[in-house]
Scaffold this active site. Sequence first.
Site, PDB file in Angstrom:
ATOM      1  N   ASP A 150      -4.692 -12.752   3.673  1.00 17.09           N
ATOM      2  CA  ASP A 150      -5.896 -12.228   4.325  1.00 17.09           C
ATOM      3  C   ASP A 150      -7.187 -12.477   3.541  1.00 17.09           C
ATOM      4  O   ASP A 150      -8.265 -12.080   3.991  1.00 17.09           O
ATOM      5  CB  ASP A 150      -5.754 -10.740   4.703  1.00 17.09           C
ATOM      6  CG  ASP A 150      -4.989  -9.921   3.675  1.00 17.09           C
ATOM      7  OD1 ASP A 150      -4.582 -10.481   2.636  1.00 17.09           O
ATOM      8  OD2 ASP A 150      -4.787  -8.720   3.914  1.00 17.09           O
ATOM      9  N   HIS A 202       0.818  -1.229   0.000  1.00 25.44           N
ATOM     10  CA  HIS A 202       0.000   0.000   0.000  1.00 25.44           C
ATOM     11  C   HIS A 202       0.848   1.274   0.000  1.00 25.44           C
ATOM     12  O   HIS A 202       0.304   2.371  -0.102  1.00 25.44           O
ATOM     13  CB  HIS A 202      -0.933   0.028   1.218  1.00 25.44           C
ATOM     14  CG  HIS A 202      -1.959  -1.057   1.206  1.00 25.44           C
ATOM     15  ND1 HIS A 202      -2.826  -1.242   0.151  1.00 25.44           N
ATOM     16  CD2 HIS A 202      -2.252  -2.042   2.109  1.00 25.44           C
ATOM     17  CE1 HIS A 202      -3.607  -2.291   0.405  1.00 25.44           C
ATOM     18  NE2 HIS A 202      -3.278  -2.794   1.582  1.00 25.44           N
ATOM     19  N   HIS A 223      -6.189  -7.310  -0.392  1.00 21.35           N
ATOM     20  CA  HIS A 223      -6.388  -5.898  -0.741  1.00 21.35           C
ATOM     21  C   HIS A 223      -5.642  -5.532  -2.027  1.00 21.35           C
ATOM     22  O   HIS A 223      -4.554  -6.054  -2.287  1.00 21.35           O
ATOM     23  CB  HIS A 223      -5.899  -5.007   0.402  1.00 21.35           C
ATOM     24  CG  HIS A 223      -6.587  -5.289   1.703  1.00 21.35           C
ATOM     25  ND1 HIS A 223      -6.066  -6.145   2.644  1.00 21.35           N
ATOM     26  CD2 HIS A 223      -7.773  -4.842   2.183  1.00 21.35           C
ATOM     27  CE1 HIS A 223      -6.906  -6.215   3.669  1.00 21.35           C
ATOM     28  NE2 HIS A 223      -7.945  -5.445   3.414  1.00 21.35           N
ATOM     29  N   ASP A 271      -2.698 -10.752  -2.211  1.00 23.69           N
ATOM     30  CA  ASP A 271      -3.239 -10.260  -0.949  1.00 23.69           C
ATOM     31  C   ASP A 271      -4.726  -9.916  -1.149  1.00 23.69           C
ATOM     32  O   ASP A 271      -5.153  -9.592  -2.260  1.00 23.69           O
ATOM     33  CB  ASP A 271      -2.456  -9.000  -0.544  1.00 23.69           C
ATOM     34  CG  ASP A 271      -2.829  -8.483   0.828  1.00 23.69           C
ATOM     35  OD1 ASP A 271      -2.164  -8.878   1.801  1.00 23.69           O
ATOM     36  OD2 ASP A 271      -3.798  -7.692   0.932  1.00 23.69           O
TER      37      ASP A 271
HETATM   38 ZN   LIG Z   1      -4.170  -7.123   2.844  1.00 21.16          ZN
END
Ligand SMILES: [Zn+2]
Length: 350
Positions: A253, A128, A167, A165
Amino acid sequence: MVDLAVIYSELFHKHEMDRAHPESPDRVDFIMQGIKELQNEVKEQISIHQAETIDDEDILAVHVPDLLSTIQAISGAGGGMITIDTTLNEHTFDLAKLAAGATKQAARLVAENQAKKSFAVVRPPGHHAESNSAGGFCFFNNIAIAAEWLINEKNYKKILIIDIDHHFGNGTSHIFYHRKDVLYVSLHAHPMYAYPGSGYPTEVGIVDGLGYNINIPLLPGTQSLDWLHALQFASGIINQYQPEIILVSAGFDALGGDPVGILNLDSSAFFGAGYLLNELAKDHCDGKICCTLEGGYKKDQLKEVSKKFIKGLLGYKPAIIDKLEDYTATDYTKSILSQVKKAQKVYWEF
Ligand SMILES: [Zn+2]
């Protein structure tokens, strides 16, 4: 040449955001436990290497100087908040550098043929982190720094970064958004429902990077076979790109029940993903795969899931791959994949 090099340091425990924060120091313990068990279970050779830090110069190949100096200053003052969900303590600057260094090391060991594959078990994570900002528990973009280093120092011209991931790796996507020397492919929870709120199929890249950013957003509740079906769909594009090396943002995740996740995979999905990524690497780049840890917060499953993922990377075939052959995806996933096709059909053949 070892089959898998694992890069790790006990020091990674020292960065802590808050006692109750899901990105907690013991995450790496569960993953290392899985790796140590695997060392005794498989015939392949797995070596564990001490993580090495990185020069500021390598970080500044990706990030603006202000980000580096801000993180150094906050950490040097004993810690503090940098965004609402991301805080530093006195060790964070050093360990964010160590995480970037370990990821670069993972890439270097594979590029220099010392290891067939590698896995940097690091924290803080990185995907991120944008070139000019931290956030989403990330400070420096570990995988982007490693990719940039491979391009500048090892003359790579076609790198695949695949981000599994839960996200969308907004930082990684944006750092390479205008470039075609990195193909960024991400499977993630749909931005309508999940952080960071971007990662739509229509975000395809700009200028020279048009078509080199592939976003596959999945709907809440997506299960293992649909997720693997989406990964197989992405393989069609990757086969046309023909990467020289594969870097993986390995986050776990997307497992069902993850405290920050809304997808619903079980650990067989990660076994399958490891296997499919190894098949791609065998086809295009002599098996070269380097992974770095991103998210994954369901602690009671981290040991098992990392073990299965790595087993897949080493070429073990899970039963779920056979089921995938004649699997028909749900209408939801089919509709997402047709959106991806529509956005990418100018650039790739389907
Ligand atoms: Zn994540």
